[in-house]
Every structure is written in C-alpha cells, then in structure tokens.
Design a protein around this motif. Structure first.
Motif, PDB file in Angstrom:
ATOM      1  N   ILE A  89       0.825  -1.200   0.000  1.00  0.00           N
ATOM      2  CA  ILE A  89       0.000   0.000   0.000  1.00  0.00           C
ATOM      3  C   ILE A  89       0.863   1.254   0.000  1.00  0.00           C
ATOM      4  N   GLY A  90       0.532   2.184  -0.868  1.00  0.00           N
ATOM      5  CA  GLY A  90       1.248   3.455  -0.925  1.00  0.00           C
ATOM      6  C   GLY A  90       0.428   4.516  -0.237  1.00  0.00           C
ATOM      7  N   SER A 162       5.418   4.086  -7.992  1.00  0.00           N
ATOM      8  CA  SER A 162       6.514   3.420  -8.694  1.00  0.00           C
ATOM      9  C   SER A 162       6.927   2.111  -8.044  1.00  0.00           C
ATOM     10  N   THR A 163       6.509   1.880  -6.804  1.00  0.00           N
ATOM     11  CA  THR A 163       6.825   0.582  -6.198  1.00  0.00           C
ATOM     12  C   THR A 163       5.746  -0.442  -6.544  1.00  0.00           C
ATOM     13  N   TYR A 164       4.805  -0.057  -7.387  1.00  0.00           N
ATOM     14  CA  TYR A 164       3.700  -0.919  -7.812  1.00  0.00           C
ATOM     15  C   TYR A 164       2.893  -1.496  -6.652  1.00  0.00           C
ATOM     16  N   PRO A 165       2.416  -0.625  -5.770  1.00  0.00           N
ATOM     17  CA  PRO A 165       1.516  -1.159  -4.731  1.00  0.00           C
ATOM     18  C   PRO A 165       0.176  -1.472  -5.384  1.00  0.00           C
ATOM     19  N   LYS A 166      -0.597  -2.336  -4.738  1.00  0.00           N
ATOM     20  CA  LYS A 166      -1.907  -2.686  -5.289  1.00  0.00           C
ATOM     21  C   LYS A 166      -2.986  -1.767  -4.738  1.00  0.00           C
ATOM     22  N   ILE A 167      -2.597  -1.025  -3.679  1.00  0.00           N
ATOM     23  CA  ILE A 167      -3.549  -0.113  -3.050  1.00  0.00           C
ATOM     24  C   ILE A 167      -2.851   1.236  -2.881  1.00  0.00           C
ATOM     25  N   VAL A 168      -3.583   2.305  -3.125  1.00  0.00           N
ATOM     26  CA  VAL A 168      -3.040   3.616  -2.775  1.00  0.00           C
ATOM     27  C   VAL A 168      -4.057   4.345  -1.930  1.00  0.00           C
ATOM     28  N   CYS A 169      -3.548   4.979  -0.862  1.00  0.00           N
ATOM     29  CA  CYS A 169      -4.407   5.767  -0.010  1.00  0.00           C
ATOM     30  C   CYS A 169      -3.867   7.186   0.012  1.00  0.00           C
ATOM     31  N   MET A 170      -4.697   8.151  -0.353  1.00  0.00           N
ATOM     32  CA  MET A 170      -4.262   9.541  -0.354  1.00  0.00           C
ATOM     33  C   MET A 170      -4.994  10.302   0.735  1.00  0.00           C
ATOM     34  N   ASP A 171      -4.219  10.943   1.601  1.00  0.00           N
ATOM     35  CA  ASP A 171      -4.793  11.664   2.726  1.00  0.00           C
ATOM     36  C   ASP A 171      -4.896  13.147   2.375  1.00  0.00           C
ATOM     37  N   GLU A 172      -6.066  13.584   2.029  1.00  0.00           N
ATOM     38  CA  GLU A 172      -6.323  14.962   1.614  1.00  0.00           C
ATOM     39  C   GLU A 172      -5.298  15.482   0.607  1.00  0.00           C
ATOM     40  N   ALA A 194      -9.462   3.058 -13.476  1.00  0.00           N
ATOM     41  CA  ALA A 194      -9.743   2.274 -14.680  1.00  0.00           C
ATOM     42  C   ALA A 194      -9.103   0.882 -14.602  1.00  0.00           C
ATOM     43  N   ASP A 195      -8.057   0.761 -13.795  1.00  0.00           N
ATOM     44  CA  ASP A 195      -7.407  -0.543 -13.608  1.00  0.00           C
ATOM     45  C   ASP A 195      -8.223  -1.335 -12.577  1.00  0.00           C
ATOM     46  N   GLU A 196      -8.775  -2.445 -13.013  1.00  0.00           N
ATOM     47  CA  GLU A 196      -9.725  -3.173 -12.164  1.00  0.00           C
ATOM     48  C   GLU A 196      -9.117  -3.782 -10.909  1.00  0.00           C
ATOM     49  N   ASP A 197      -7.793  -4.004 -10.957  1.00  0.00           N
ATOM     50  CA  ASP A 197      -7.148  -4.632  -9.807  1.00  0.00           C
ATOM     51  C   ASP A 197      -6.699  -3.623  -8.764  1.00  0.00           C
ATOM     52  N   PHE A 198      -6.854  -2.356  -9.118  1.00  0.00           N
ATOM     53  CA  PHE A 198      -6.257  -1.339  -8.287  1.00  0.00           C
ATOM     54  C   PHE A 198      -7.265  -0.772  -7.296  1.00  0.00           C
TER      55      PHE A 198
END
Lengths: 568, 251
Positions: A89-90, A162-172, A194-198
């Motif tokens: 997770i990023g 760039s580390t290719y995490p499968k999840i990204v969480c953006m805090d504000e 648009a990427d279904e796995d993301f």
C-alpha cells in the motif's frame, strides 16, 4: 466475484498523548479489490488515523493503545514493518513539500523501487511509465522545488506508485492545491480507477468531486457513520449538515424548498435544471431585482479609496516577472476576493498592499502614502496581513502575549494593550482563552488567534491569504462568518482564496488573476455569471451558481435561490 | 525563491565522481589549514576558483559573497586589534596583526568556497552514494545528505516567517545587539515548530516508500571512477603528500 483486500476488525486506537476519547473506536470495514473509496468527515473524525493504520504507521510510528486488527492483502499491519507494507500500500500525504526530498524528479520516483532492490533497467522503465501516468512528461530533470504545488503532489503520487503497490491511499491530497492542481489529482484518480485490480482510497473535503467514487464513507468521532454509494449518501443532507461537512447544494435546495423525497433528489446542476423545469418553476423576477438592487446599493455605500494601484509590475530578483501591468483600487468597506491559480501573481500583488514588496514599475498608494517611500511599520498601522499558515506567526506561550505583540511593539500603554487584546479576542469569538497555549489548539483556533493578533493593531484593511485552507467545512464557515462580521464592523477585507463557495457566499467583489494580469474584476454576481470565462482561468462556479446560470440568472447561494423561486 | 545550492549543469566537474570531489575538497582543506604564507593561500584560492569555474559554479559564490566578505573583514578587525606584533601603526594595530587577520580570513573563505563548489556540483544523492561506496552505512550517508538538504528548506521557511512578523510590526533593524537578538525570538520559534512538523511528515513519507526495507538497495544513479577522475585524484594526492612533506619535514 469480489475479494477483500482490506479488512479492519474492531479497530480502536488512542494516541499516546491524547487527552480524551479515542481516535478510532471499534471500526469494522472491508474494502474489495478494485474499489474506489472516498472517506469524508470533520477534523478529528479519525480519517488520517485510519489511513495510517493501513500501512502500520499507526501504531509503529505514532504510538498509542491499539486494539483490533488491520489486515491488508493478507498482512497484519501492526506486526509488519512500515517499509514492508510499502510494497502493498502506498500512502500520499497532504503536505507535498515535506514528502519530496530528491534533487530531481527522476530520482524522486526511483527512490521507492531502489529500496526494494528493483533492477536498474526496470527502474528506468518505471520512471518513464510514471511520468506518463501522473502527467509530468517533459519535467524529467527538473528539481522538485521548481514545480508548482499541483505538480509536486502529482510527483509525490508517482513516487509512491513506482513501487507498484496494489492499493493507494491519499490523505487529503488536494487540500493545499489550487483548482487546476485539484483537477490534475482527480484525473490521476480516474486513470487509476480504470485498472480493475487497483484499490484506491481518498480522504477528501470536496463533496462536489465525490460522485465518481464507488463508495463513500462518512466518519465521525472515530466511528463510521455512513457507508454506501455516493449517490445515496450524498442525498442525506441532514446527516451531512449535522456532521459539519459540506452537503451538496443542489439536493439541499430541492429538499428544503420542495421537500423532494430522498430517492428523487437531483445531485448535479444538470439534474437540478431538469427537475426545476419539471416542477414547472421559474424565477421570481421581483425578488431577483431586489437582489440586484441590494448589490447596487452596497456598491454605492463604499467610502474613500484606501488602496490605489496603477500599472503595477513586479520582477523578482531571479528575473521572473510575476505582475504585468495591473490597475486596481479598493475602497473603504469593500470585501474583495482574489482568485487565480498558484503562481498567477495573487500573493505577489497583495504583498504590495502592505509594503512587503515594492513595485518594479508602476505605483501603489495606501491611504495616499506611496509604499516605496513609506516603511512597512507605518503601513502596517493601516493594513494588517494574516498569512496562510498560522504557525508561521505564532510564537508566544499564551494567547494573550501573542495578541499583545503588535500593540506592544507599537508602543501602546499597558491599559491600551489590555483593551485591544480583549477586543480582538471577543471579535474572533475566543474570549476566555487568554492564558491558553496557542500551540496546543486546533488549526481552526490557531487561525483565529492569528487573525486576532492582526486585529489588535486595529488596521482598517485586513488581508487574508487563504484563511480557510486546511480547515473543515464547519471551521471554514466559522472563519468566514468572523471575516464577514469584521467587514460589517467597518474593516475592508481583501482575501486570497481557492474555495469558490466561500467567494460566492461572502465576497462583494471578485478579481481573477492569471499570469500576472487581471482577467476579470467586478461584483461577485457579475463575475460568477460568466462560467465559460472563469473556466479559462481554471475556475468552476459552485453547483448552485452553475445551475442558476444554466437557467438564465445568477444566484449566489441556496438561500438566495430559495427566495427567488416562483413555484409552478 | 530558489534556495537550493546544487546547480544542474553538465560540466566536467559535474561528471566527476563524488569521491574524487571529496578528495579535492579534503586537499584544499589540508593546504588551507597547514600554511600561513600569503602567496601559498593566494595560489590555492586561484586554483580553487579555476576548479569552480570548470563547473560553472561561481554563480553560487556570488550569492554568498557578503558572508565571505564579512568573515574576511571580521577576521582582519579582530586580529589586528588583538594580535600585537612589533610594527605598530595605530594603537594596538600592527602590520603583522593585519596580515595575520588576512591570512586567517582567507583560510576560512577558502574552505567555504571549496565546500560551496562541492555542493554546487554534486547532487545530494551522489554525496550519499559516494559515502556508501566509501563503506559508510546507507542510513548514515542518507542522514548526512538529508542534513545538507534541510538547510535551504529552513532558510526558505524562515524567510516567509520573517515576512509574517514584519507585517505585524516587528522591526529587525534597530536597537543594540541584545535588543536585536531578542527580536529574533518571533522568528526562531515558528521556524523550529515548522521544521519539526515538516520532518515528521518527511519521516512518515520515507518509511511509506520502503526506506530501510533491506540492507541492500539498488542505485538508479551510477557513479564510477573514470579517466578524468584518476587524473584529478592523482593530482589531489600529490598536493596532499607534498604539502604535508613540506609542512612537517622541510620546515
């Protein structure tokens, strides 16, 4: 078929130095692979804490009492190193300045993969890919410090992806950005979605942008209050109003005016126009004329000219021309909002009004004094300047001393200082806080203290640089009601802001600046009637204004529209 | 306002290996610290400036010319008043004192200029990579590089804060030394607070990007000792050896 990628089980957390309550209390949540989830809530609702639980920063970095479990893609977050979780997770933070630390943009993106020992050729490939994805092509060798805010935040996102995490969480991620920067982030979000796995999780304040998500979660006091499809949650006007986050204007209007059933509430301006016509409504021309008359009367009531700007140009020492021939004037009693994207020259312009900057060419006079020949100390008696970040000016141990600073330095007597501090505190609604430590207060309170500490010099003109940034809706409203009150008491207000609803509901006049030039200037109603022209400066009117424009008249708030509707 | 020292050019100096540049800096320090003869120091200054010119880094020296001048002046004034010496000119001031002041001032300035040239032509990533190649642990090298990078950030923050306080009526230019020192409190505290808040996010962002995942990491940036490096390294070593020889054996 869906599979859980994130699972929170009875998660509770209390920070080590937290005085009362819990940051999170007994949260249960599952998020499916591929979902796009938005999280909203007032300050202190536990949104950031939840985000930090996901990659283990809570409890491994921010310590405290932790109960329950956070499972991310099969890893138990609290038992795993944050750096190991980074593979799954990023996390992107609000403060883009502190997230970037490399000499150029390429190395910034390379940093993550380097840590995971990705081969050099592969890193190179990923760098090219990221520049494409976050829309920074052509900036491959720039120093991050030379990028605009929006570009910096996009780079920060790229450096996490760039580390290719499968999840990204953006805090504000968009809180500190101008409208153009916000659009950039939302574009990336839709590309990722648009990427279904993301899986994408974004914590946001902007209600108007939330319709694109799959799921909207509302949080309050460490608990999940609502969890559902954005279209359903956004129709719960009362819940959002009580929670203190901004409800959408269109459904609010239809609910309050007509009592439309929840399921039938329109959400967007387009849907609003449709329903308005379907209900057979029209504008009440007489009421609308009253609004226009009130505008005109206010225009006539302004006093003498306080600030006069003529042919203003400013060139910075590095050769950057920030202002390119500007004419402007502010009269006593006005409330002017200054709009424009970052780097357009707004801040450069207003810094001329209190003498922090002097013109390279042209002339600025304040109450008849030429700013080039008058000291900033002298001008400061007439013009107060509240900086964007209250932490850049607060330094005292107590609120009293902080506010007393300005009158003290101007040689006021003890009694006079005491009167002024009391008066300033009362103005910002914080009487009784004299002996408190400003550093332990919330950001909204610190912002008020910053305003009070400028008020104590009793300036006629108050300049505010983005006074609502980083505050939640309730705090924003409190802040703006305060500014409005100051204006009614006779202070002239000049305010830089990115928040469009604030402008439409509070400002009398609007100046739009782009590339060092004044693009539009006039009464708020006149400027906001020109949706297309505003769009050229990357500005979008609030939903209610947009809807009324589509119907042929310019209305600035929900209340105004309620008044001006003739039911069919 | 750009506060960063590194100048992104592609010159001979920029292409040198960071380790080479570190040795050159060391050589200049060694010579500057060991010798008190004005001609030697003048010669060294010339060499260093030419070396800096090769990397088009002199623009940065312009930015710190005020500091360099102040150090030189301060040193001359201080030493001419306190050094003593037989050839008196006026009161305690002597020719020897003035000369000694010039020499000491030059020593400081040479070291600052040399360090400035190094930082202007070397990316912080190269510095840390160079240190790693010199067997320093990565975490240590990274911390060192971060410290260098923090300086301009702090300067930029304090600049904003100074503006904010000036707007409230803070006048930094009047009063005696003690009064003026007191006036810096409104700048110091917000600066420290902002830096602490910033570093907190910085640390979280680092960990969130996998910093410290394993002992080894790939380096996207590559450095290697090339022909030019060998030549410069050789020269720097000769300078160090010869000057040490002269200092301790001949004199």
């Amino acid at each position: 078929m869906s599979e859980n990628i994130i699972e929170l089980k009875n998660l509770s957390f209390r920070y080590k130095d937290q005085k009362e309550g819990k940051a999170l209390s007994d949260v249960n949540l599952t998020i499916d692979k591929g979902e796009f989830v938005l999280v909203m809530g007032p300050s202190g609702a536990g949104k950031s804490t939840m985000a930090k639980c996901l990659n283990g920063l809570v409890p491994r970095f921010n310590r405290g009492e932790y109960e329950g479990e956070t499972i991310v893609n099969g890893n138990i977050a609290k038992d795993t190193n944050v750096s190991t979780m980074a593979k799954e997770i990023g996390l992107v933070f609000q403060d883009f300045e502190s997230q970037l630390f490399s000499t150029n943009t390429k190395l910034e993106i390379a940093f993550g993969p380097e840590n995971f020992q990705v081969p050099r050729d592969e890193i190179h490939k990923r760098i090219l890919e990221m520049f494409e994805l976050v829309d920074l092509k052509g900036m491959e060798n720039r120093q991050p410090s030379t990028l605009s805010g929006g570009e910096k935040q996009r780079l920060a996102i790229g450096s996490v992806l760039s580390t290719y995490p499968k999840i990204v969480c953006m805090d504000e991620p968009t809180t500190d950005l101008d409208p153009l920067g916000k659009i950039g982030i939302f574009n990336i979000a839709s590309k990722l979605h648009a990427d279904e796995d993301f899986t994408l999780i974004i914590i946001e304040h902007e209600t108007e942008e939330s319709l694109n998500a799959d799921r909207l979660i509302l949080m309050q006091e460490g608990k999940i209050l609502r969890d559902g499809k954005p279209r359903d949650v956004l129709r719960e006007i009362e819940v959002m109003d009580n929670l203190g986050i901004m409800s959408l204007q269109i459904p609010k209007y239809f609910k309050e005016k007509f009592g439309v059933e929840k399921a039938d509430l329109p959400l967007t301006p387009e849907e609003g126009v449709e329903q308005f016509t379907a209900l057979g409504c029209a504008f009440d021309e007489q009421q609308y004329k009253q609004l226009l008359d009130a505008d005109a009367k206010r225009e006539e009531s302004y006093g003498e000219e306080l600030i006069h700007v003529e042919g203003l140009e400013h060139v910075y020492s590095n050769g950057n021309k920030a202002l390119n021939g500007m004419d402007f004037s502010v009269r006593d009693g006005e409330f002017v909002a200054i709009l424009g994207h970052n780097g357009s020259g707004k801040t450069t312009m207003v810094k001329h009004f209190n003498g922090l900057l002097t013109p390279t060419a042209g002339k600025v006079t304040v109450k008849g004094f030429d700013t080039t020949s008058t000291s900033i100390f002298e001008i400061g008696k007439h013009v107060g300047y509240v900086f964007q970040n209250p932490d850049h000016q607060i330094f005292s141990d107590t609120v009293y001393e902080e506010i007393a600073f300005s009158p003290k330095i101007r040689g006021c007597s003890e009694e006079e200082i005491d009167i002024r501090v009391k008066e300033a505190l009362a103005s910002v609604g914080m009487s009784g806080f004299e002996e408190e430590d400003p550093f332990s207060m919330t950001k909204g309170q610190r912002q008020r203290i910053a305003v009070a500490s400028v008020l104590s010099a009793r300036p006629e003109v108050i300049i505010l640089d983005e006074p609502t940034t980083g505050l939640d809706y309730k705090e924003q409203k409190q802040m703006m009601d305060l500014v409005k009150k100051l204006n009614q008491q006779g202070h002239t207000i000049i305010m830089i802001t990115h928040t469009m609803w604030v402008v439409s509901e509070y400002a009398h006049k609007v100046a739009v600046i782009k590339d060092g030039k004044m693009m539009m200037y006039g009464k708020t109603r006149d400027v906001f009637s020109k949706d297309e022209e505003l769009a050229k400066s990357f500005l979008k009117t609030p939903h209610i204004v947009n809807m009324s424009n589509r119907l042929g008249q310019t209305i600035l708030s929900v209340d105004e529209l309620k008044r001006c509707t003739k039911e069919g | 306002m750009d506060m960063f020292l590194y100048l992104d050019n592609d010159t001979f100096l920029h292409r040198l290996d960071p380790r080479t540049k570190m040795l050159v800096m060391l050589a200049s320090f060694v010579v500057a610290l060991m010798f008190y003869s004005l001609p030697t120091l003048l010669g060294l200054t010339l060499v260093i400036v030419l070396y800096g010119m090769a990397g088009k880094t002199l623009g940065n020296l312009k930015r710190i010319r005020f500091i360099l001048l102040m150090i030189a002046l301060f040193s001359v004034v201080l030493w001419s008043l306190t050094y003593g010496g037989p050839t008196k000119i006026l009161g305690p001031i002597s020719t020897e004192g003035i000369l000694y002041g010039i020499v000491i001032g030059m020593k400081f300035d040479i070291m600052i200029i040399s360090g400035m040239i190094f930082l202007s032509s070397t990316k912080v990533e190269e510095i840390s990579l160079g240190l790693v190649k010199l067997r320093l642990p990565y975490r240590g090298a990274f911390a060192f590089a971060t410290a260098i990078r923090m300086v301009p950030m702090i300067v930029a923050t304090s600049f904003t804060i100074a503006q904010a306080q000036k707007s409230r009526g803070l006048d930094l230019d009047s009063g005696n030394l003690l009064e003026r020192a007191k006036k810096y409190v409104p700048l110091l505290i917000p600066t420290i607070i902002s830096v602490i808040r910033g570093t907190n996010v910085f640390a979280m962002a680092l960990e969130s990007k996998g910093f410290g995942y394993s002992e080894d990491r790939t380096n996207y940036l590559q450095i290697s000792i090339k022909k030019g490096d060998y030549a410069i390294l050789f020269l720097a070593l000769i300078v160090i050896t010869v000057s040490t020889y002269f200092k301790f054996v001949v004199i």
